[in-house]
Design a protein around this motif. Structure first.
Motif, PDB file in Angstrom:
ATOM      1  N   MET A 122      -7.928   6.009 -55.042  1.00  0.00           N
ATOM      2  CA  MET A 122      -7.296   5.799 -53.744  1.00  0.00           C
ATOM      3  C   MET A 122      -8.318   5.927 -52.622  1.00  0.00           C
ATOM      4  SD  MET A 122      -3.599   7.685 -54.029  1.00  0.00           S
ATOM      5  CE  MET A 122      -3.051   6.708 -52.626  1.00  0.00           C
ATOM      6  N   VAL A 124      -8.778   6.711 -49.238  1.00  0.00           N
ATOM      7  CA  VAL A 124      -7.943   7.403 -48.251  1.00  0.00           C
ATOM      8  C   VAL A 124      -8.548   7.367 -46.851  1.00  0.00           C
ATOM      9  CG1 VAL A 124      -6.818   8.906 -49.924  1.00  0.00           C
ATOM     10  CG2 VAL A 124      -8.987   9.624 -48.886  1.00  0.00           C
ATOM     11  N   GLN A 127      -6.224   7.541 -43.590  1.00  0.00           N
ATOM     12  CA  GLN A 127      -4.916   8.122 -43.909  1.00  0.00           C
ATOM     13  C   GLN A 127      -5.116   9.505 -44.496  1.00  0.00           C
ATOM     14  OE1 GLN A 127      -4.134   6.349 -48.391  1.00  0.00           O
ATOM     15  NE2 GLN A 127      -3.264   5.255 -46.674  1.00  0.00           N
ATOM     16  N   ALA A 131      -1.077   9.068 -48.221  1.00  0.00           N
ATOM     17  CA  ALA A 131      -1.536   8.698 -49.561  1.00  0.00           C
ATOM     18  C   ALA A 131      -0.532   9.116 -50.623  1.00  0.00           C
ATOM     19  CB  ALA A 131      -2.900   9.336 -49.834  1.00  0.00           C
ATOM     20  N   LEU A 152      -9.317  10.688 -55.263  1.00  0.00           N
ATOM     21  CA  LEU A 152      -9.475  10.322 -53.863  1.00  0.00           C
ATOM     22  C   LEU A 152     -10.887   9.787 -53.630  1.00  0.00           C
ATOM     23  CD1 LEU A 152      -7.791  13.456 -52.215  1.00  0.00           C
ATOM     24  CD2 LEU A 152      -6.722  11.284 -52.896  1.00  0.00           C
ATOM     25  N   HIS A 160      -9.793  16.730 -44.469  1.00  0.00           N
ATOM     26  CA  HIS A 160      -9.180  15.465 -44.892  1.00  0.00           C
ATOM     27  C   HIS A 160      -8.771  15.544 -46.366  1.00  0.00           C
ATOM     28  CE1 HIS A 160      -9.740  10.819 -45.444  1.00  0.00           C
ATOM     29  NE2 HIS A 160      -8.467  11.156 -45.360  1.00  0.00           N
ATOM     30  N   ALA A 164      -4.751  15.336 -47.902  1.00  0.00           N
ATOM     31  CA  ALA A 164      -4.318  14.303 -48.854  1.00  0.00           C
ATOM     32  C   ALA A 164      -3.988  14.901 -50.214  1.00  0.00           C
ATOM     33  CB  ALA A 164      -5.405  13.238 -48.986  1.00  0.00           C
TER      34      ALA A 164
END
Length: 442
Positions: A122, A124, A127, A131, A152, A160, A164
Motif C-alpha cells: 500500500m 500510503v 493518506q 488506508a 506500507l 505517519h 496508518a
C-alpha cells in the motif's frame, strides 16, 4: 507437496510492487533459502529481474491465456527444489480483461487458483487512517482470495506509520512492515517498461539495497509463516504442453535486441524433447546450421537497427536458413523479417526482406492487449485453424504490410476477426506474442 507461496499485489500500478518483490526475493535468498519467482500476467521484463534477485528461473502465470491445468503444472515446477515461491502481481490485484470467471488475467485469479495468500503493498503517501478502508475493501472484495496482510510503502514519518498501521490493525488486518519514502530507489524505464535486467547498471548493488530495506523494516519471519503451501498437494506431474515445438532443434535469437522469450515455452519445448540453441544477431551470428527451425523473439530491435542492418552474416545466414527451414518472428522479430525498419530518428534500415513488411518507430502508437489467434495455414506453430492465445505490446507502426496473413486475430473485447502478420513460404511472423495453444479450434 510444493513450496509455500505468497503473492505480492497492490490496488494499482506504481505502488511499489516490483521493488518490494525484488527486495523480498533477495532478502530471502540472502538467508540461504531457495526462492522461485513468478510473474502474474504477460511480462518479459520482470521475470528477468526475479532471476537476478534469486538466481533461479522465473515463470509467468496468466489466467486469460492459460488453461487451469497448465497453470498448475507451471506452479508445480516453480516449487520444485524451492523453499518458497514469491509471485508478483500485475496492475491492481483485481484488474483484468473480460473473460469467464477465474479467466480474466487478474492476479486475484492466480492467488485463488493456487491458494496463495496475498501481501498487499500500500502506497500510503497522501493518506493515513484512510488506508484501513482500502485494506478492508481488498480483504472483503473476493471471497476466493486470502489477504495475508499489508506492507506500507512510502511512509513519510514515524507518526505517519503509526496512524496508518494502528488503523489497519484495528480492523484485524496484519501489517508486516513499513518502508520509508526514498526517492533515490527506482528502476530505470523505457518505452516498454523497465530497462532489461541485463542492461541495468549496478543491478546487484540495487538488489542488495532493496533487500536491506526489507530486512530492516519488515517482519520477514512473519511473512514466511504467512506463505501457504497452496492447492497443489494432490497434483501429479504431467507434461507442460504449452505450445508445440516449431522444430526438433530450434535456433532462438537472444541478446539485447531479442530477449522477449517466455521461460515456460523453453521449458515446455525441452520437456517435449526439443533442443534449443541460442545465437546473437547483434554479434552477427547466423542461425546454427544444425537447427531445423528458427525463432526470432521480440525485444528492442528498434534500438539496434543500425547494427542489425550491418550484420551481414546474420542476415545472409537467416535468408539461407529460411529457404529450407521454418522461421518465425514475434513483434521485434517480425520487424526484423521485414524489408525495412525506421528508427526513432527517422533513419530507414534494411532488414532481412523475408516478408513484404515495412515498420516504423518514428511515429509511435501503443498497441496493447490480449489476443487469440487462429492460424491461417499450416506452419511451424500448428495446423490451419489451430488456436493460440497471447498478447500484443509494442509502439511500432506498420508503414506497409503485403501478403498472406499469418493468422486471424481477436482481442478480449470483440469476437471480430482481423488478419494479423504475414506468411511467405516457410517464414511466418506477427506482432502477436504466443503464450499457449488453446484446446480445440476456433
Amino acid at each position: 507437496m510444493t513450496a509455500p507461496g505468497l503473492l505480492v499485489a497492490a490496488v494499482r500500478s506504481g505502488a511499489g510492487k516490483t521493488t518490494v518483490t525484488l527486495g523480498l526475493m533477495r532478502a530471502l535468498a540472502r538467508r540461504g533459502l531457495r526462492v522461485c519467482g513468478v510473474k502474474c500476467g504477460p511480462d518479459y521484463i520482470d521475470p528477468a529481474f526475479h532471476a537476478a534477485a534469486t538466481g533461479r528461473e522465473s515463470f509467468n502465470l496468466d489466467s486469460w491465456t492459460m488453461e487451469a491445468a497448465l497453470l498448475g503444472q507451471l506452479a508445480l515446477r516453480a516449487g520444485e527444489a524451492a523453499d518458497v515461491i514469491v509471485a508478483e502481481g500485475s496492475m491492481g490485484l483485481f484488474d483484468g480483461a473480460p473473460g469467464a470467471p477465474a479467466q480474466t488475467g487478474a492476479s486475484a485469479d492466480i492467488a485463488a487458483h493456487l491458494s496463495w495468500p496475498v501481501l498487499l503493498v500500500m502506497d500510503v503517501s497522501g493518506q493515513a487512517q484512510s488506508a484501513a478502508a482500502i485494506a478492508r475493501g481488498v480483504a472483503a472484495h473476493d471471497a476466493r482470495v486470502t489477504l495475508a496482510g499489508v506492507m506500507l510503502n512510502r511512509v513519510a514519518s514515524e507518526r505517519h506509520r503509526k496512524l496508518a498501521q494502528e488503523a489497519i490493525e484495528a480492523i484485524g488486518i496484519k501489517v508486516f512492515g513499513a518502508l520509508p519514502r526514498d526517492g533515490g530507489i527506482a528502476l530505470p524505464e523505457r518505452h516498454l517498461g523497465l530497462v532489461q535486467a541485463g542492461e541495468t547498471q549496478g543491478l546487484e548493488t540495487l538488489l542488495d539495497t532493496l533487500a536491506e530495506r526489507i530486512e530492516t523494516h519488515v517482519d520477514i519471519d512473519a511473512l514466511l509463516a504467512a506463505a501457504a503451501a497452496g492447492g497443489l498437494s494432490g497434483l501429479a506431474r504431467a507434461p507442460l504442453d504449452a505450445l508445440r515445438p516449431p522444430g526438433q532443434r530450434i535456433a532462438v535469437a537472444r541478446d539485447s535486441a531479442f530477449s522477449f522469450f517466455y521461460p515456460h515455452l523453453a521449458r515446455s519445448w525441452r520437456e517435449s524433447g526439443a533442443e534449443i540453441t541460442f545465437f546473437s544477431p547483434l554479434a552477427d551470428e547466423a542461425p546454427p546450421e544444425k537447427c531445423d527451425a528458427c525463432w526470432l523473439p521480440g525485444g528492442y530491435p528498434e534500438l539496434h537497427a543500425g547494427r542489425l542492418a550491418a550484420a551481414a552474416n546474420f542476415l545472409e545466414g537467416l535468408r539461407r536458413f529460411a529457404a529450407t527451414r521454418a522461421v518465425h518472428g514475434e513483434c521485434g522479430g517480425y520487424m526484423t523479417l521485414g524489408r525495412t525498419l525506421t528508427d526513432a530518428s527517422g533513419a530507414v534500415h534494411p532488414m532481412a526482406g523475408l516478408l513484404d513488411l515495412a515498420t516504423s518507430f518514428a511515429q509511435r502508437k501503443l498497441h496493447l492487449g490480449y489476443r487469440r489467434a487462429r492460424l491461417s495455414a499450416d506452419c511451424a506453430l500448428g495446423a490451419a485453424g489451430d488456436a493460440l492465445a497471447g498478447h500484443e505490446f509494442h509502439y511500432a507502426t506498420i508503414a506497409s504490410e503485403k501478403g498472406l496473413p499469418f493468422a486471424m486475430v481477436t482481442d478480449a473485447y470483440s469476437q471480430e476477426e482481423r488478419p494479423a502478420g504475414l506468411r511467405a513460404g516457410l517464414v511466418t511472423g506477427s506482432f502477436f506474442h504466443t503464450m499457449t495453444k488453446k484446446r480445440g479450434r476456433r
